[in-house]
Design a protein around this motif. Structure first.
Motif, short mmCIF file in Angstrom:
data_model
loop_
_atom_site.label_atom_id
_atom_site.label_comp_id
_atom_site.label_asym_id
_atom_site.label_seq_id
_atom_site.Cartn_x
_atom_site.Cartn_y
_atom_site.Cartn_z
N MET A 218 23.10 32.88 -41.58
CA MET A 218 22.16 31.79 -41.59
C MET A 218 21.16 32.02 -42.72
O MET A 218 20.62 33.10 -42.85
CB MET A 218 21.42 31.70 -40.27
CG MET A 218 22.27 31.29 -39.12
SD MET A 218 21.23 30.93 -37.73
CE MET A 218 22.26 31.51 -36.42
N ASN A 219 20.94 30.97 -43.44
CA ASN A 219 20.03 31.08 -44.56
C ASN A 219 18.85 30.12 -44.40
O ASN A 219 18.74 29.41 -43.41
CB ASN A 219 20.77 30.84 -45.88
CG ASN A 219 21.49 29.51 -45.89
OD1 ASN A 219 21.21 28.66 -45.07
ND2 ASN A 219 22.40 29.36 -46.81
N LYS A 220 18.01 30.11 -45.40
CA LYS A 220 16.80 29.30 -45.35
C LYS A 220 17.14 27.81 -45.31
O LYS A 220 16.47 27.04 -44.62
CB LYS A 220 15.94 29.63 -46.57
CG LYS A 220 14.62 28.95 -46.58
CD LYS A 220 13.81 29.39 -47.79
CE LYS A 220 12.49 28.65 -47.84
NZ LYS A 220 11.71 29.03 -49.01
N GLU A 221 18.18 27.40 -46.02
CA GLU A 221 18.55 25.98 -46.04
C GLU A 221 19.04 25.50 -44.68
O GLU A 221 18.79 24.36 -44.29
CB GLU A 221 19.61 25.73 -47.10
CG GLU A 221 19.95 24.26 -47.20
CD GLU A 221 20.56 23.88 -48.52
OE1 GLU A 221 21.37 22.96 -48.51
OE2 GLU A 221 20.21 24.50 -49.54
N PHE A 222 19.73 26.36 -43.93
CA PHE A 222 20.19 25.99 -42.59
C PHE A 222 19.00 25.66 -41.69
O PHE A 222 19.01 24.66 -40.98
CB PHE A 222 21.02 27.13 -41.99
CG PHE A 222 21.43 26.89 -40.57
CD1 PHE A 222 22.46 26.00 -40.29
CD2 PHE A 222 20.79 27.52 -39.53
CE1 PHE A 222 22.85 25.77 -38.98
CE2 PHE A 222 21.16 27.30 -38.22
CZ PHE A 222 22.19 26.42 -37.95
N PHE A 223 17.98 26.50 -41.73
CA PHE A 223 16.79 26.25 -40.91
C PHE A 223 16.02 25.03 -41.40
O PHE A 223 15.43 24.30 -40.60
CB PHE A 223 15.89 27.48 -40.88
CG PHE A 223 16.48 28.60 -40.07
CD1 PHE A 223 16.61 28.48 -38.70
CD2 PHE A 223 16.91 29.76 -40.68
CE1 PHE A 223 17.16 29.50 -37.95
CE2 PHE A 223 17.45 30.79 -39.94
CZ PHE A 223 17.58 30.66 -38.57
N LYS A 224 16.05 24.79 -42.69
CA LYS A 224 15.41 23.58 -43.23
C LYS A 224 16.14 22.33 -42.73
O LYS A 224 15.51 21.33 -42.38
CB LYS A 224 15.42 23.63 -44.76
CG LYS A 224 14.73 22.46 -45.40
CD LYS A 224 14.80 22.54 -46.91
CE LYS A 224 14.22 21.26 -47.49
NZ LYS A 224 14.55 21.11 -48.89
N ASP A 225 17.47 22.38 -42.69
CA ASP A 225 18.25 21.26 -42.18
C ASP A 225 18.00 21.01 -40.70
O ASP A 225 18.09 19.88 -40.22
CB ASP A 225 19.74 21.47 -42.42
CG ASP A 225 20.12 21.38 -43.89
OD1 ASP A 225 19.33 20.78 -44.66
OD2 ASP A 225 21.18 21.90 -44.27
N LEU A 226 17.69 22.08 -39.95
CA LEU A 226 17.39 21.92 -38.53
C LEU A 226 16.07 21.20 -38.30
O LEU A 226 15.89 20.54 -37.27
CB LEU A 226 17.32 23.28 -37.84
CG LEU A 226 18.64 23.96 -37.53
CD1 LEU A 226 18.39 25.32 -36.89
CD2 LEU A 226 19.49 23.12 -36.62
N MET A 227 15.15 21.30 -39.23
CA MET A 227 13.82 20.74 -39.04
C MET A 227 13.73 19.25 -39.35
O MET A 227 12.77 18.60 -38.95
CB MET A 227 12.80 21.50 -39.87
CG MET A 227 12.67 22.97 -39.48
SD MET A 227 12.40 23.23 -37.73
CE MET A 227 10.77 22.60 -37.55
N ASP A 228 14.68 18.70 -40.07
CA ASP A 228 14.66 17.26 -40.33
C ASP A 228 16.00 16.64 -39.92
O ASP A 228 16.95 17.34 -39.64
CB ASP A 228 14.34 16.95 -41.80
CG ASP A 228 15.33 17.57 -42.76
OD1 ASP A 228 16.37 18.06 -42.32
OD2 ASP A 228 15.06 17.54 -43.97
N LEU A 229 16.05 15.35 -39.86
CA LEU A 229 17.25 14.66 -39.42
C LEU A 229 17.99 13.98 -40.57
O LEU A 229 18.64 12.96 -40.37
CB LEU A 229 16.88 13.61 -38.36
CG LEU A 229 16.50 14.16 -37.00
CD1 LEU A 229 15.97 13.05 -36.12
CD2 LEU A 229 17.68 14.85 -36.36
N LYS A 230 17.90 14.54 -41.74
CA LYS A 230 18.57 13.93 -42.90
C LYS A 230 20.05 14.23 -42.93
O LYS A 230 20.82 13.48 -43.50
CB LYS A 230 17.92 14.42 -44.20
CG LYS A 230 16.50 13.96 -44.37
CD LYS A 230 15.91 14.50 -45.64
CE LYS A 230 14.45 14.08 -45.76
NZ LYS A 230 13.83 14.66 -46.95
N LYS A 231 20.46 15.32 -42.30
CA LYS A 231 21.85 15.76 -42.36
C LYS A 231 22.26 16.31 -41.00
O LYS A 231 21.50 17.03 -40.35
CB LYS A 231 21.96 16.84 -43.44
CG LYS A 231 23.31 17.39 -43.67
CD LYS A 231 23.26 18.35 -44.86
CE LYS A 231 24.11 19.55 -44.59
NZ LYS A 231 24.08 20.51 -45.69
N ALA A 232 23.48 15.98 -40.59
CA ALA A 232 24.00 16.51 -39.32
C ALA A 232 24.33 17.98 -39.50
O ALA A 232 24.99 18.37 -40.46
CB ALA A 232 25.22 15.73 -38.89
#
Length: 89
Positions: A1-15
């Protein structure tokens, strides 16, 4: 898990989880639905027992929670049924 994965979890722009898990869960759709219905039935039974013990307002809240749980379960199973393996892009 990297920083981008956690960033994607915080917004709903990408599934994030749908592309990973929906394809595997689709084959167990009926099992998920029947197990979920069993738990909704237990919730309805609990509300009936609560009503018998005299806590009418708590029984109404439990009935409402069982109804909401059924709707969420049904929507999830319908989503799995219609899933075509699309990505979140």
């Amino acid at each position: 898990m990297n920083k981008e994965f956690f960033k994607d979890l915080m917004d709903l722009k990408k599934a994030v989880f749908v592309p990973k898990f929906a394809a595997q869960l689709k084959q167990y759709n009926k099992l998920i639905y029947y197990v979920g219905l069993f738990f909704v039935f237990l919730m309805l039974l609990q509300s009936l027992i609560t009503l018998i013990h005299g806590a009418i307002s708590m029984a109404i809240l439990e009935l409402a929670w069982a109804f909401i749980s059924f709707i969420i379960l049904r929507m999830f199973c319908e989503f799995l049924m219609d899933f075509q393996g699309r990505s979140g892009k």
